[in-house]
Design an enzyme around this catalytic site. Sequence first.
Site, mmCIF file in Angstrom:
data_model
loop_
_atom_site.group_PDB
_atom_site.id
_atom_site.type_symbol
_atom_site.label_atom_id
_atom_site.label_comp_id
_atom_site.label_asym_id
_atom_site.label_seq_id
_atom_site.Cartn_x
_atom_site.Cartn_y
_atom_site.Cartn_z
ATOM 1 N N LYS A 164 0.865 -1.178 0.000
ATOM 2 C CA LYS A 164 0.000 0.000 0.000
ATOM 3 C C LYS A 164 0.904 1.231 0.000
ATOM 4 O O LYS A 164 1.450 1.621 1.028
ATOM 5 C CB LYS A 164 -0.923 0.036 1.211
ATOM 6 C CG LYS A 164 -1.902 1.225 1.181
ATOM 7 C CD LYS A 164 -1.856 1.991 2.478
ATOM 8 C CE LYS A 164 -2.607 3.306 2.394
ATOM 9 N NZ LYS A 164 -1.880 4.369 1.666
ATOM 10 N N GLN A 176 2.620 8.719 15.112
ATOM 11 C CA GLN A 176 1.234 8.547 15.542
ATOM 12 C C GLN A 176 0.585 7.357 14.840
ATOM 13 O O GLN A 176 -0.024 6.496 15.478
ATOM 14 C CB GLN A 176 0.429 9.820 15.266
ATOM 15 C CG GLN A 176 -1.024 9.744 15.716
ATOM 16 C CD GLN A 176 -1.787 11.032 15.433
ATOM 17 O OE1 GLN A 176 -1.263 11.969 14.831
ATOM 18 N NE2 GLN A 176 -3.035 11.084 15.857
ATOM 19 N N CYS A 180 13.174 11.435 7.045
ATOM 20 C CA CYS A 180 13.113 11.088 8.467
ATOM 21 C C CYS A 180 14.464 11.290 9.141
ATOM 22 O O CYS A 180 14.535 11.467 10.357
ATOM 23 C CB CYS A 180 12.627 9.656 8.652
ATOM 24 S SG CYS A 180 13.605 8.424 7.781
#
Length: 488
Positions: A180, A236, A289
Site C-alpha cells: 500500500k 502517531q 526522516c
Amino acid sequence: MAVNTEIKTYNNYINGKWQSSSNNEVQASINPANKNEIVGYISQSTREDLDQAVAAAKTAQVAWRKLSGAARGDFLYKVANILENRLDEIAETMTREMGKTLPEAKGETARGVAILRYYAGEGMRKVGDVIPSTDSDALMFTTRTSLGVVGVITPWNFPVAIPIWKIAPALVYGNTVVLKPAGETAVTAAKVIECFAEAGLPEGVINMVTGSGSVIGQGIVDHPDINGITFTGSDQVGKAVGQGALARGAKYQLEMGGKNPVIVTDDADLDLAVEATISGGLRSTGQKCTATSRVIVQSGVYEEFKEKLVAKVKELKVGNGLQESTWMGPCASESQLNTVLSYVEKGQEEGATLLYGGKKHEEEGLENGFYVQPAVFDNVTNDMVIAQEEIFGPVLALIKVDTVEEALNVANDSKFGLSASIFTTNVSNMLSFIKDMDAGLVRINAESAGVELQAPFGGMKLSSSGSREQGEAAKEFFTSIKTVFVKG
C-alpha cells in the site's frame, strides 16, 4: 470523480493483473510544483480489493517459498535491470509527483536498482548455522523460514527506495507482498511495480492496492492472513499499526519520526559543518526522516557558524525540481506546506528569532506550487515545539551550548532517536558522541541524512520498533529461525 481520459489511470496490481478498484473510484495525483497539473489518477480501493490481493498472495506463497533463494534472487536481478532501463522516466515521474529535484530522484532510483541487486545476492548467502549437539549421534542446525504474506505500507518521501528496501528482502526470503503506497506518490509506485510485473514474477507474489489509510492501511493491519507488517511513516500512525498488529499476533516493523541533531564543536571545520547542515537539513525540502532539524553549536563558534549558515541558505535556489538550476523543490503537498508554515509561526510565538525564510513563495512562476523559503531560527531552546516535534520541512533550529557534554544532553532530550551527527576534530569528542548519543545512526563529520543500503537502519526510542531494515539485518524481520535436530 470525472476522469480526463488523456491522463493515465494507474490501477491496482492483483494476482498478476492490473485491475480497477471494485468501486471504480479514482483520485488525482497532482504536481506540487504546479497544482494545476495532474500526474495521473490512482484507484481509491475498497476492502474487497485488499481481500483479493491478500488471497492471491497467500496462495502464491506456497510455491514461492519452495523456490531456492538463488531462483528468487534471479527475479530480483531481472527487476533491477528493468528499473535501470527505466531510470530516467521513473525519476522524472517522481519529481513531478513528489517535488524533489531530478538529480535527487535519479539518485534515489539508482539506489533502488542497487538494493535489488544486493538482495538478489542474498539468495545465495547462508541462512543458518550448525550447532553442536550433546547427542554425538545427532546433527543440529538452524535454518530460516519465511513469515508468509507481508503487508508493506510506505510513505511519499522516498517512493522508490523505501518500497524496494522492504519488498526486495521480503521476496528473496520467501514471502509474498501486498504493497500500500502513499497516495501522494502512487503513480511512481505503480511504475516501480510495473518493473516487477515485466520481470515475470509468478502471479500473486507481489500485489499493490492503492487507497486511503483508513481503509487499505487499516485493512492490512487487521487482516488475519497478513503475517507481518512493515511500516514507515509518522509516529502517531506507527503506534496504531503496532498496537493493531500486536493485538492479533502479527509481526510488525515500524520506522517512524526523527528530530535529528547535528552538534558543532569549537574545534570543528565550520565550512564543512555548514555544508553538511544545509545538505542534511534542506535537501528534499527537509522531507526526510533523517533530516537535520536541531543544530546544536558551541558558544565559541556560534556566531561565526550562524553567519556562514545564513549566508549559504540565502543562496539556495528554490523552484521546480525539473529545472537544472533548482537546488530545493516544493513541499510534497499543500497540507505539508501548511504544516511547515504553522511551525514557523509557532516558533516565532514561542520567542525564537526567525533569521531568514519561512514564507510561502508567491512570485511569478512559483505561485501555483507549494513552495516555501528554507527557514533558519536563532535563540531556540530545546523545550520549544520547533525543537521537539518533527516538522518534516526545511526548518533549522539553532541552539547554543557551552560544552560538548551539554550538547549531548540537549541532543538526547527528545522522544526520538533516529540519526545524529557531530562535527569535531577531537577524538575524545568523537568517542563520547559514539558512546553517549541515543540514536540508531551516528555519523562523525558527515550529515545526519546519510544511509547506506548494506548497513542496518533504524532508530531508538519512538523512532523505531527496534528491528532494523536494510543490509543483512533485514532477515531478522522477514524470517523466523527454525532449529532442526536430526538423528539417524
